[in-house]
Each structure stands twice: as C-alpha cells, then as structure tokens.
Scaffold this motif. Sequence first.
Motif, short mmCIF file in Angstrom:
data_model
loop_
_atom_site.label_atom_id
_atom_site.label_comp_id
_atom_site.label_asym_id
_atom_site.label_seq_id
_atom_site.Cartn_x
_atom_site.Cartn_y
_atom_site.Cartn_z
N PRO A 10 0.82 -1.22 0.00
CA PRO A 10 0.00 0.00 0.00
C PRO A 10 0.86 1.27 0.00
O PRO A 10 1.86 1.34 0.71
N TRP A 132 6.36 2.85 10.88
CA TRP A 132 5.43 2.50 9.80
C TRP A 132 4.46 1.43 10.27
O TRP A 132 4.74 0.67 11.21
N TYR A 134 2.05 -1.90 10.11
CA TYR A 134 1.99 -3.25 9.54
C TYR A 134 0.64 -3.39 8.86
O TYR A 134 -0.40 -3.39 9.52
N THR A 135 0.67 -3.52 7.55
CA THR A 135 -0.58 -3.45 6.79
C THR A 135 -1.39 -4.74 6.87
O THR A 135 -2.49 -4.82 6.35
N SER A 136 -0.84 -5.75 7.56
CA SER A 136 -1.63 -6.97 7.77
C SER A 136 -2.39 -6.92 9.11
O SER A 136 -3.16 -7.82 9.42
N TRP A 140 -4.91 -1.54 10.34
CA TRP A 140 -4.52 -0.93 9.07
C TRP A 140 -5.68 -0.29 8.29
O TRP A 140 -5.54 0.84 7.79
N ALA A 144 -5.31 3.29 6.85
CA ALA A 144 -5.35 3.47 5.39
C ALA A 144 -6.34 4.56 5.03
O ALA A 144 -6.12 5.35 4.10
N GLY A 148 -3.07 6.85 5.30
CA GLY A 148 -2.21 5.80 4.78
C GLY A 148 -0.90 5.65 5.54
O GLY A 148 -0.76 6.07 6.69
N GLN A 149 0.05 5.04 4.85
CA GLN A 149 1.32 4.67 5.48
C GLN A 149 2.09 5.91 5.94
O GLN A 149 1.98 7.00 5.37
#
Length: 224
Positions: A10, A132, A134-136, A140, A144, A148-149
């Motif tokens: 992402p 940063w 962890y998009t899992s 998230w 998002a 976002g990140q």
Amino acid sequence: MTAHSLSAVPDQEALRSLGASVCARLADNAAVHRIAAPAIALFAVGDFLADHECAQLCRMIDAAARPSGLHEMDYDSGYRTSFSADLDPQHPLTAQVSARIDALIGLPSPIGEPLQGQRYTPGQEFKPHNDWFYTSESYWPMEAARGGQRSWTAMAYLNAVEAGGATAFTLQSLEIEPTPGALLLWNNALPDGTPNEATLHAGLPVIAGSKYIVTKWYRTRAFG
Ligand SMILES: O=C(O)CCC(=O)C(=O)O
Ligand SMILES: [Fe+2]
C-alpha cells in the motif's frame, strides 16, 4: 516491476516519491547533516528549536500527558511506558513549530499528523518498533483511510537527559543521545517505497532525570 507487485504494498508509489523528494531537499540544506547509518536515510538539524521553545513545549507536555497508547499492545504490556501528549495544534507555538518542520522537509501540512509530545521518567522506555504500520494488522484499514502509510518521522529532543534515554536504531548499531533543540528526520521507507525494516528503533530506558520529545509523523496522503 509489475503493476501487481506495486499494488501489493500500500502507498508504495507515494512512499517512493516522498522518499526521493525529501532526501533531495534535505541534501540541499546546509543546516541539515546526514547521519551515517548503513540502511536508513537519517538526517539531523542542531538547534532546530530555541531553549525557550523547548521549555514551553515541556510544560505543555506535562499539562497534557497521559499513558502512551500503542496499536498492538496496551499500556500495561510495558512496551511503551512513556507518557504521551497530543499537543493543541491551534496553540501558537505548536502551530509554528509544526509549520517550521513542514517547511524544512518540504511536505504539505495536511499529510502531517499533529505534533505529539512524549515524556519518559526513570525506568520508562519505548522498546524497539517501527513507526510505519503493519498493513496486515487489524488497525490498518483505519490508518489506510486516514492518510495511509507513514513516510517520514521528524522528532525533536527538548531537554538533556541526565542518564539513559538515547534513541537506538537497533539494527544499525547506532545510538543518538538526546541533545536539546536537535531535530532528527528519517525516511521510514526504502528508495523503492517499501517499508524499511532497518528503521527499527527504541527509546532506551531513562536512568536519571527525564526525557521530553516532540514527534511529527508524515503520512502519504492527507491525514484525518
Ligand atoms: O524516545 C525516543 O527516542 C523514540 C521515540 C519513538 O520512537 C516514537 O515515539 O515513535
Ligand atoms: Fe518511533
């Protein structure tokens, strides 16, 4: 690189572009020093904040401090035992400092989070972590949707710590001693826009005295 692999990370294109543009801007500024870290774009500015600004920010942190929160763990877990303070973004000092960081880094103010203060007293620390996301993780989708990140971190030291309290980039064998008024800046992503595991860092335990910092995190899109 295929379109498929780009979309798997992402905000990758924004992270790549913000990494490159800010690095180029900072490299052009004689007040900014690159800190030698093998795998991180890490920069510092001495005397970014004046003594009276540091002192006032410390007082504002004391007035607003609450136990620090974390996405993954609650306060009792001992992972981050400092106190945090969401500083009023409308206050003239925080507004000015925040705008000064934006101007230095060259990013539009809407992608920055509000300035946040931290206070550590003896025994308190922030164990190794990445800024940063962890998009899992379950948090998230919320992150998002609100910018976002995280791309860049800007962190200023507000006081001299009697003992302990260095910022340690644990995978880089690098420890930075708190220097009042100094600002650290680093890119949380690699040049290709993927999150940089080498940015793992910790606020080492304060041994004597207290430690105050302010941090501003930049996202990839407008925050909020
Ligand atoms: O206290 C420090 O030196 C580091 C703080 C930090 O990493 C954070 O607030 O994300
Ligand atoms: Fe951090």
